[in-house]
Motif scaffolding. Structure first.
Motif, short mmCIF file in Angstrom:
data_model
loop_
_atom_site.label_atom_id
_atom_site.label_comp_id
_atom_site.label_asym_id
_atom_site.label_seq_id
_atom_site.Cartn_x
_atom_site.Cartn_y
_atom_site.Cartn_z
N VAL A 220 -10.22 -6.00 -16.27
CA VAL A 220 -9.96 -7.03 -15.27
C VAL A 220 -10.19 -6.45 -13.88
CG1 VAL A 220 -8.23 -8.59 -14.28
CG2 VAL A 220 -8.25 -8.14 -16.75
N LEU A 221 -11.04 -7.09 -13.11
CA LEU A 221 -11.20 -6.76 -11.69
C LEU A 221 -10.28 -7.69 -10.91
CD1 LEU A 221 -12.65 -5.47 -9.22
CD2 LEU A 221 -14.46 -7.19 -9.52
N SER A 222 -9.28 -7.11 -10.26
CA SER A 222 -8.25 -7.93 -9.61
C SER A 222 -8.29 -7.73 -8.09
CB SER A 222 -6.87 -7.54 -10.16
OG SER A 222 -5.88 -8.39 -9.64
N TRP A 223 -8.52 -8.83 -7.38
CA TRP A 223 -8.52 -8.79 -5.91
C TRP A 223 -7.12 -8.39 -5.42
CZ3 TRP A 223 -5.74 -11.19 -2.05
CH2 TRP A 223 -6.29 -11.16 -0.76
N ALA A 224 -7.08 -7.66 -4.31
CA ALA A 224 -5.80 -7.24 -3.72
C ALA A 224 -5.83 -7.51 -2.22
CB ALA A 224 -5.58 -5.75 -3.98
N PRO A 225 -4.68 -7.68 -1.62
CA PRO A 225 -4.65 -7.93 -0.16
C PRO A 225 -5.05 -6.68 0.63
CG PRO A 225 -2.55 -8.49 -1.21
CD PRO A 225 -3.34 -7.73 -2.22
N HIS A 226 -5.44 -6.91 1.87
CA HIS A 226 -5.79 -5.81 2.79
C HIS A 226 -5.61 -6.30 4.21
CE1 HIS A 226 -7.88 -2.28 4.39
NE2 HIS A 226 -7.88 -1.76 3.17
N VAL A 227 -5.41 -5.36 5.12
CA VAL A 227 -5.20 -5.76 6.52
C VAL A 227 -6.52 -5.94 7.29
CG1 VAL A 227 -2.92 -4.73 6.71
CG2 VAL A 227 -4.93 -3.32 7.17
N LYS A 228 -7.63 -5.42 6.70
CA LYS A 228 -8.92 -5.51 7.39
C LYS A 228 -9.94 -6.18 6.47
CE LYS A 228 -10.66 -1.97 9.45
NZ LYS A 228 -11.15 -0.57 9.60
N PRO A 229 -10.94 -6.85 7.04
CA PRO A 229 -12.00 -7.40 6.18
C PRO A 229 -12.88 -6.27 5.64
CG PRO A 229 -12.42 -7.92 8.50
CD PRO A 229 -11.13 -7.17 8.47
N LEU A 230 -12.97 -6.17 4.33
CA LEU A 230 -13.76 -5.09 3.69
C LEU A 230 -15.02 -5.67 3.05
CD1 LEU A 230 -11.15 -2.80 1.89
CD2 LEU A 230 -11.92 -2.75 4.26
N PRO A 231 -16.04 -4.83 2.86
CA PRO A 231 -17.26 -5.28 2.18
C PRO A 231 -16.99 -5.72 0.74
CG PRO A 231 -17.60 -3.16 3.27
CD PRO A 231 -16.13 -3.43 3.32
N ASP B 243 -6.92 -3.80 -20.87
CA ASP B 243 -6.88 -2.34 -21.09
C ASP B 243 -7.06 -1.58 -19.78
OD1 ASP B 243 -6.79 -2.26 -24.08
OD2 ASP B 243 -8.64 -3.40 -23.84
N PHE B 244 -7.82 -2.17 -18.87
CA PHE B 244 -8.06 -1.57 -17.55
C PHE B 244 -7.93 -2.66 -16.49
CE2 PHE B 244 -10.42 1.01 -20.54
CZ PHE B 244 -10.17 2.31 -20.13
N VAL B 245 -7.26 -2.33 -15.39
CA VAL B 245 -7.24 -3.24 -14.24
C VAL B 245 -7.82 -2.48 -13.06
CG1 VAL B 245 -5.90 -4.75 -12.76
CG2 VAL B 245 -5.16 -4.36 -15.13
N TYR B 246 -8.95 -2.97 -12.56
CA TYR B 246 -9.61 -2.37 -11.40
C TYR B 246 -9.17 -3.18 -10.19
CZ TYR B 246 -13.35 0.27 -9.07
OH TYR B 246 -14.06 1.15 -8.29
N VAL B 247 -8.41 -2.55 -9.32
CA VAL B 247 -7.85 -3.23 -8.15
C VAL B 247 -8.74 -2.98 -6.95
CG1 VAL B 247 -5.84 -3.39 -6.66
CG2 VAL B 247 -5.54 -3.01 -9.12
N LYS B 248 -9.08 -4.04 -6.23
CA LYS B 248 -9.94 -3.85 -5.05
C LYS B 248 -9.84 -5.07 -4.14
CE LYS B 248 -13.06 -1.67 -2.64
NZ LYS B 248 -12.37 -2.04 -1.38
N ASN B 249 -9.81 -4.80 -2.87
CA ASN B 249 -9.92 -5.89 -1.90
C ASN B 249 -11.38 -6.10 -1.54
OD1 ASN B 249 -10.36 -6.34 1.30
ND2 ASN B 249 -8.76 -7.64 0.51
N TRP B 250 -11.72 -7.34 -1.24
CA TRP B 250 -13.00 -7.64 -0.59
C TRP B 250 -12.79 -8.88 0.28
CZ3 TRP B 250 -12.35 -8.16 -5.95
CH2 TRP B 250 -12.45 -9.43 -6.50
N SER B 251 -13.59 -8.96 1.35
CA SER B 251 -13.53 -10.15 2.20
C SER B 251 -14.35 -11.25 1.55
CB SER B 251 -14.04 -9.82 3.59
OG SER B 251 -15.38 -9.36 3.51
N SER B 252 -14.21 -12.45 2.09
CA SER B 252 -14.87 -13.61 1.47
C SER B 252 -16.39 -13.51 1.58
CB SER B 252 -14.38 -14.89 2.16
OG SER B 252 -15.09 -16.00 1.65
N TYR B 253 -17.05 -13.87 0.47
CA TYR B 253 -18.53 -13.96 0.48
C TYR B 253 -18.94 -15.34 0.99
CZ TYR B 253 -23.27 -14.44 -1.41
OH TYR B 253 -24.61 -14.68 -1.56
N THR B 254 -18.20 -16.37 0.61
CA THR B 254 -18.58 -17.73 1.00
C THR B 254 -18.30 -17.96 2.49
OG1 THR B 254 -16.47 -18.38 0.02
CG2 THR B 254 -18.43 -18.90 -1.22
N ASN B 255 -17.10 -17.66 2.95
CA ASN B 255 -16.79 -17.67 4.40
C ASN B 255 -17.00 -16.23 4.86
OD1 ASN B 255 -15.61 -20.05 3.36
ND2 ASN B 255 -14.30 -20.19 5.15
#
Ligand code: CP
Length: 340
Positions: free
Chosen positions: A189-200, A251-263
């Motif tokens: 599972v690739l799971s989006w996570a919050p972040h304080v800055k817009p990331l790629p 079995d695996f959770v890949y945690v990562k923030n990313w900023s919006s692709y659509t906006n």
């Protein structure tokens, strides 16, 4: 050592030698195995790269990518020269036909061929602007290096992808996931996570692209509405905006923030409930937790997770060396053999 029947990389016969995407790799499984073999025996080819030189150009900051690539090159006997272009070099112009009356001092058409004279392999890190989606997703900077350097180019992370990270991720999953009895595929599972800055989006894009191309896992992506990634990379994955549902039996959770692709480049959600907690892991198959690092503690991932036995982020970062070594070995030895 894995010996490929044909070639691990594409495009060698056409003269375009590059590692900037999963699309440049013909046999991902063999490349993973090559990385694992280097992990078991790092100095197996310690003289292979003698007399050869890799230039690692950083237009943006790095710790893991910079050091792991340098170590990988040295393990193969290559000299690695690091150049922080963003801080120490002339400001480069990448647009064709531009009138250079602004801040750019040197055109890539002039700089890249010079680098091609100094090095046998060129490795480049360049981040997106996150302001102009079309421009970022054209990969102008990386493609201009490929076009004008005249030597093989390796991505150390580009505007949209991070292939050495993704190869290290697959090496980590392969060595960690053991299910010889059922032979079942891992659920990732690739799971989006919050972040304080817009990331790629590049780590998430790249992980999705590599998992899908590998074809050895059940792959689910979970994120808040508005964080859909480019379908070019996620095609084949299941998308679920309910994180609790998505995490079931993982079995695996890949945690990562990313900023919006659509906006493009915007932060649309700051809901801290998207941060993974030990409580959320109860529905998983005692999942291993991955993150490419650097990570913002208690924003993207909680202390309790990062400091737990479930976290394999350090193992993952350690495997960056073997991913880089597998790629450099392939560039040094395959049928598009380096001629200098
Ligand atoms: N994961 C990764 O690319 O780390 P660095 O930015 O430190 O290289």
């Amino acid at each position: 050592m894995i010996e490929s029947k044909d070639s691990l990389f594409n495009n060698f016969s056409s003269g375009t030698k590059k590692f900037i995407s999963a699309n440049d790799v013909q046999d991902i499984g063999a490349l993973i195995q090559k990385g694992l073999e280097y992990k078991a025996n790092p100095f197996k080819h310690r003289s292979l790269g003698a007399g050869k030189r890799i230039g690692c150009l950083f237009l943006n900051p790095s710790m893991r990518t910079r050091l792991s690539t340098q170590i990988a090159a040295q393990n193969l006997g290559m000299e690695a020269i690091i150049f922080n272009v963003g801080q120490e070099g002339w400001a480069l112009e990448f647009e064709e036909g531009s009138v250079m009356n602004g801040t750019s001092v040197e055109h890539i058409k002039d700089a890249a061929p010079v680098l091609g004279k100094y090095f046998n392999i060129l490795a480049v890190r360049t981040f997106p602007s996150l302001k102009n989606r079309e421009e970022d997703y054209s990969e102008l900077y990386m493609n201009q290096f490929v076009k004008y350097a005249g030597i093989p180019v390796v991505s150390l992370e580009s505007a949209t992808l991070h292939p050495l990270q993704s190869l290290a991720d697959l090496i980590t999953i392969t060595e960690t996931y053991l299910n010889p009895i059922s032979g079942a595929r891992p659920k990732i599972v690739l799971s989006w996570a919050p972040h304080v800055k817009p990331l790629p989006q590049c780590v998430a894009n790249s992980f999705s692209q590599w998992i899908n191309a590998w074809g050895e896992a059940d792959f689910i992506i979970t994120h808040p509405p508005g964080y859909e990634l480019n379908e070019e990379f996620t095609k084949g994955a299941t998308i679920n905006i309910n994180q609790d549902d998505a995490l079931g039996d993982a079995d695996f959770v890949y945690v990562k923030n990313w900023s919006s692709y659509t906006n493009y480049g915007e932060i649309l959600c700051d809901d801290e409930n998207w941060m993974l907690t030990t409580d959320k892991l109860k529905v998983t198959n005692n999942a291993k937790i991955m993150h490419c690092l650097p990570v913002r503690r208690n924003i993207e991932l909680s202390d309790e997770i990062l400091d737990s036995k479930n976290s394999i982020v350090t193992q993952q970062a350690g495997n960056r060396v073997w991913a880089a070594q597998a790629v450099l070995h392939t560039l040094l030895t395959e049928r598009g053999e380096l001629d200098r």
